[in-house]
Design a protein around this motif. Structure first.
Motif, mmCIF file in Angstrom:
data_model
loop_
_atom_site.group_PDB
_atom_site.id
_atom_site.type_symbol
_atom_site.label_atom_id
_atom_site.label_comp_id
_atom_site.label_asym_id
_atom_site.label_seq_id
_atom_site.Cartn_x
_atom_site.Cartn_y
_atom_site.Cartn_z
ATOM 1 N N LYS A 85 0.846 -1.203 0.000
ATOM 2 C CA LYS A 85 0.000 0.000 0.000
ATOM 3 C C LYS A 85 0.878 1.248 0.000
ATOM 4 C CE LYS A 85 -3.881 -2.013 2.547
ATOM 5 N NZ LYS A 85 -4.598 -1.990 3.831
ATOM 6 N N GLY A 86 1.962 1.196 0.760
ATOM 7 C CA GLY A 86 2.912 2.313 0.752
ATOM 8 C C GLY A 86 3.490 2.519 -0.630
ATOM 9 N N GLN A 88 2.075 1.600 -3.447
ATOM 10 C CA GLN A 88 1.005 2.113 -4.319
ATOM 11 C C GLN A 88 0.862 3.631 -4.156
ATOM 12 O OE1 GLN A 88 -2.924 0.588 -3.437
ATOM 13 N NE2 GLN A 88 -3.685 1.087 -5.475
ATOM 14 N N ALA A 89 0.905 4.104 -2.908
ATOM 15 C CA ALA A 89 0.799 5.552 -2.674
ATOM 16 C C ALA A 89 1.953 6.286 -3.352
ATOM 17 C CB ALA A 89 0.784 5.835 -1.174
ATOM 18 N N SER A 90 3.161 5.741 -3.247
ATOM 19 C CA SER A 90 4.326 6.375 -3.893
ATOM 20 C C SER A 90 4.144 6.407 -5.405
ATOM 21 C CB SER A 90 5.601 5.611 -3.558
ATOM 22 O OG SER A 90 5.913 5.736 -2.198
ATOM 23 N N ASN A 92 1.330 6.349 -7.094
ATOM 24 C CA ASN A 92 0.291 7.336 -7.442
ATOM 25 C C ASN A 92 0.867 8.747 -7.442
ATOM 26 O OD1 ASN A 92 -2.247 6.124 -8.056
ATOM 27 N ND2 ASN A 92 -2.420 5.447 -5.939
ATOM 28 N N HIS A 93 1.671 9.039 -6.447
ATOM 29 C CA HIS A 93 2.276 10.366 -6.363
ATOM 30 C C HIS A 93 3.227 10.589 -7.526
ATOM 31 C CE1 HIS A 93 3.804 14.059 -4.833
ATOM 32 N NE2 HIS A 93 5.002 13.577 -4.534
ATOM 33 N N TRP A 96 1.353 11.515 -10.617
ATOM 34 C CA TRP A 96 0.972 12.930 -10.602
ATOM 35 C C TRP A 96 2.178 13.807 -10.907
ATOM 36 C CZ3 TRP A 96 2.501 16.966 -7.319
ATOM 37 C CH2 TRP A 96 1.767 18.165 -7.468
ATOM 38 N N VAL A 110 11.704 13.869 -5.633
ATOM 39 C CA VAL A 110 11.307 12.600 -4.998
ATOM 40 C C VAL A 110 12.208 12.374 -3.798
ATOM 41 C CG1 VAL A 110 11.299 10.089 -5.286
ATOM 42 C CG2 VAL A 110 10.384 11.555 -7.091
ATOM 43 N N LYS B 85 5.930 20.831 0.906
ATOM 44 C CA LYS B 85 6.496 19.479 1.030
ATOM 45 C C LYS B 85 7.851 19.528 1.738
ATOM 46 C CE LYS B 85 7.533 15.602 -2.027
ATOM 47 N NZ LYS B 85 7.564 15.142 -3.411
ATOM 48 N N MET B 97 2.560 13.916 -0.351
ATOM 49 C CA MET B 97 2.548 13.552 -1.776
ATOM 50 C C MET B 97 1.156 13.840 -2.337
ATOM 51 S SD MET B 97 4.953 10.163 -2.070
ATOM 52 C CE MET B 97 4.118 9.010 -1.035
ATOM 53 N N ILE B 98 1.118 14.372 -3.533
ATOM 54 C CA ILE B 98 -0.157 14.656 -4.182
ATOM 55 C C ILE B 98 -0.489 13.481 -5.091
ATOM 56 C CG2 ILE B 98 -1.421 16.214 -5.708
ATOM 57 C CD1 ILE B 98 -0.623 17.687 -3.272
ATOM 58 N N GLU B 99 -1.735 12.997 -5.004
ATOM 59 C CA GLU B 99 -2.149 11.931 -5.935
ATOM 60 C C GLU B 99 -3.046 12.476 -7.035
ATOM 61 O OE1 GLU B 99 -3.769 8.656 -3.743
ATOM 62 O OE2 GLU B 99 -1.776 7.904 -3.264
ATOM 63 N N ASP B 160 -3.994 1.041 6.299
ATOM 64 C CA ASP B 160 -3.155 1.505 5.187
ATOM 65 C C ASP B 160 -1.759 1.814 5.721
ATOM 66 O OD1 ASP B 160 -4.468 2.769 2.225
ATOM 67 O OD2 ASP B 160 -2.315 2.749 2.651
ATOM 68 N N ARG B 161 -0.925 2.227 4.832
ATOM 69 C CA ARG B 161 0.430 2.539 5.241
ATOM 70 C C ARG B 161 0.758 3.997 5.001
ATOM 71 N NH1 ARG B 161 -0.174 -0.323 8.223
ATOM 72 N NH2 ARG B 161 0.879 -2.228 8.845
ATOM 73 N N ARG B 164 -4.297 9.158 3.787
ATOM 74 C CA ARG B 164 -4.789 9.714 2.533
ATOM 75 C C ARG B 164 -5.952 10.647 2.859
ATOM 76 N NH1 ARG B 164 -4.682 5.433 0.035
ATOM 77 N NH2 ARG B 164 -2.830 5.823 -1.216
#
Lengths: 430, 172
Positions: A85-86, A88-90, A92-93, A96, A110, B85, B97-99, B160-161, B164
């Protein structure tokens, strides 16, 4: 089911998985906990079943992530999926951030992703440097006094600096993507259209050759043919030529100045060899021509005559009628004589009221005839103020070994004898 | 003693004078200890819902003050986010972080990893970063001039990790 059988079933399942991977069905707990009587064993098996489910779910979740499905979901309680999940978040960022960079945002960085952070941030740094270079290049092309076009390998315009736009009279949108040889460099200096295959700029671009022309024309939007000095240089991408940069200057003013200079030079040259009053040659030009004609006469053994004549009593004309009238007499006389000699004869003002004629290919007899003709013409002419004048003539003929001085002196001596013999006569040097 | 207290940035004091030896930093443990003990006591005094509302409000107050005193609101959006940031990392608040970002609608999905409130927490089954919701809303309000509603949709406490958050401007 006893514990041993449970363990054996588990062992078989795990052995298969380790040999053949999880496959389509994943890791399936081989025992139905509901079928176990012992409550404690049942609870352990249920826990194992839940762990197996988590492993499966986590495995498929990581598969989807690996395929780029960044919207993928997984259950919250899945302990094996948590690091993913971590990740996946990275990702996604990063997605963007990549979009932001493509839109020109070079503030992205980064952090905390080890080597990836290093490489990514280095890429941003390079892009920033590239942007600075591009900005500087733009500043340079914006202030250039020359027009600059950039064309692709087909000759289509992909860039024009402000000077080029101003000179041509177009808006950039009107010429962007148009072949430069069809819209800008399409005509010869005489206005006729180039055939494409003969258009020198087109040929240079297609063949990857450099091209210079100081005498070309560009067609402005108004239709005006602007004289230009063009320099075309090929642009390379890897090892292949990929278009060209065309720099040009409007040389309209330069051409005008050149024409003026040429006109001035012609005038100065003419003035250097021309008598300002009468417009016929002066002594300098006569001497130059005489030297040349004598060499020719010497080489080809052809005759050449020199006729020197002087207006009789010219001082009296000036004293009686004034210098203005005297000048008019000189001008009328030279016109009269010019009309009665050949084009190849060289007629010059020797000084004051004295004139000379160089008659190549003319024998003594012919020279006498010519001199006599001129004498009678002058005598009969109405000069108005005074009505009539006369002139005395001396003739010399070129002899081998002569130079300017010797041949002229003989003519002068003959003229002197004409004067002293009563004037208004032709005397030749014996 | 006054009945109410109005926070001002200057009330944070001068740590270089106050802590010449221990410096300006402390551990996340201390921060969490204070936050969770407040949550405990408040919830027993005024109820859990009211407690969480108060945490959001306090976060908003802090976010606005943070933005006013630490950030540069004259920067364009991309640069402002980059600066935010960097500041959150340097102050060890979290990794932003922006998604997703729609600058026209001012709707954002953003994550804060290794945050102060919940990173490393076991699964509680509900998100716990109420103060952070307010903090983010406060920053966005100070930057855009519009009020925001920020909702945490994923949290360490929910499995989650990363934390959000979804942020939207409040209409009207």
């Amino acid at each position: 089911m006893n514990p041993r059988k449970i363990l054996e079933a588990l062992n078989t399942c795990l052995k298969n998985a380790m040999q053949k991977s999880l496959g389509k069905h994943g890791l399936v707990f081989p025992i139905d906990p509901g079928a176990i009587d012992d409550e404690y064993l049942k609870e352990i098996c249920r826990r194992f079943e839940a762990i197996f489910d988590m492993i499966n779910e986590s495995y498929h979740y990581s598969e989807r992530l690996a395929q780029g499905d960044l919207k993928s979901k997984v259950s919250r309680s899945n302990i094996f999926a948590m690091p993913l999940k971590g990740l996946q978040a990275s990702l996604n960022h990063l997605t963007w951030q990549a979009r932001q960079i493509s839109e020109g945002d070079l503030n992205q960085q980064v952090d905390f992703l080890g080597e990836f952070s290093e490489s990514f941030n280095q890429m941003i740094s390079s892009l920033r440097e590239k942007k600075i270079i591009e900005q500087r290049l733009k500043q340079i092309t914006d202030v250039l006094a020359e027009g600059v076009f950039l064309v692709d390998s087909q000759g289509k315009i992909i860039f024009a600096n402000p000077k080029a736009i101003r000179l041509m009279g177009y808006r950039f949108e009107e010429i962007q993507g148009c072949p430069i040889h069809e819209i800008i460099h399409k005509q010869k200096p005489d206005g006729t259209l180039y055939k494409t295959e003969k258009n020198p700029l087109f040929v240079a671009i297609k063949s990857g050759e450099n091209y210079n022309n100081d005498d070309g024309v560009f067609t402005c939007k108004s239709g005006f043919l602007m004289p230009v000095s063009i320099a075309c240089r090929v642009v390379f991408k890897a090892d292949t030529w990929d278009g060209a940069v065309i720099a040009f200057r409007d040389i309209t003013e330069q051409k005008k100045h050149l024409q003026t200079l040429e006109a001035i030079n012609t005038l100065l040259e003419k003035q250097a060899i021309t008598d300002p009053l009468t417009g016929i040659y002066n002594r300098i030009k006569f001497n130059q021509s005489l030297a040349f004609e004598m060499k020719r006469a010497e080489r080809y053994n052809t005759p050449m005559a020199l006729i020197m004549f002087d207006i009789d009593h010219f001082k009296k004309v000036n004293d009686t009628y004034g210098h203005s009238a005297g000048d008019n007499v000189l001008k009328s006389l030279t016109k009269l004589v010019s009309a009665n000699i050949r084009k190849i004869d060289v007629f010059a003002r020797w000084g004051g009221e004295e004139f000379v004629i160089q008659a190549p290919g003319t024998s003594l007899d012919d020279a006498k005839k010519l001199a006599e003709k001129l004498r009678t013409k002058i005598e009969a002419y109405d000069f108005i103020e005074p009505k009539n004048i006369t002139a005395s003539f001396g003739i010399s003929i070129f002899q081998s070994g002569d130079d300017n001085i010797t041949v002229i002196n003989r003519a002068d001596e003959a003229l002197y004898r004409a004067k002293h013999g009563g004037r208004n006569q032709v005397v030749s040097h014996a | 003693m006054q009945d109410i207290y109005d926070f001002e940035w200057e009330h944070l004091g001068d740590l270089s004078e106050g802590r010449p030896n221990l410096g300006s930093e402390t551990s996340v443990l201390v921060y969490r200890l204070m936050q969770y003990s407040f949550k405990d006591v408040f919830s027993k005094e005024v109820g859990k819902k009211k407690t969480l509302d108060l945490f959001v409000k306090a976060g908003s107050l802090a976010g606005k003050a943070f933005c006013k005193n630490i950030l540069d609101t004259s920067m364009p959006f991309a640069e402002f986010i980059a600066d935010l940031k960097e500041k959150l990392i340097s102050l060890k608040i979290g990794i932003l972080m922006i998604e997703e970002a729609d600058e026209q609608k001012l709707e954002f999905v953003l994550t804060v990893s290794e945050d102060l409130d919940c990173s490393g927490l076991p699964i509680f089954g509900e998100s716990v970063c109420d103060y952070d919701e307010g903090f983010i809303a406060g920053i966005l309000e100070e930057y855009t001039g519009k009020k925001f509603r920020v909702k945490e949709i994923d949290c360490w406490a929910t499995g989650d990790r990363t934390c959000r958050f979804k942020a939207k401007p409040i209409k009207g």
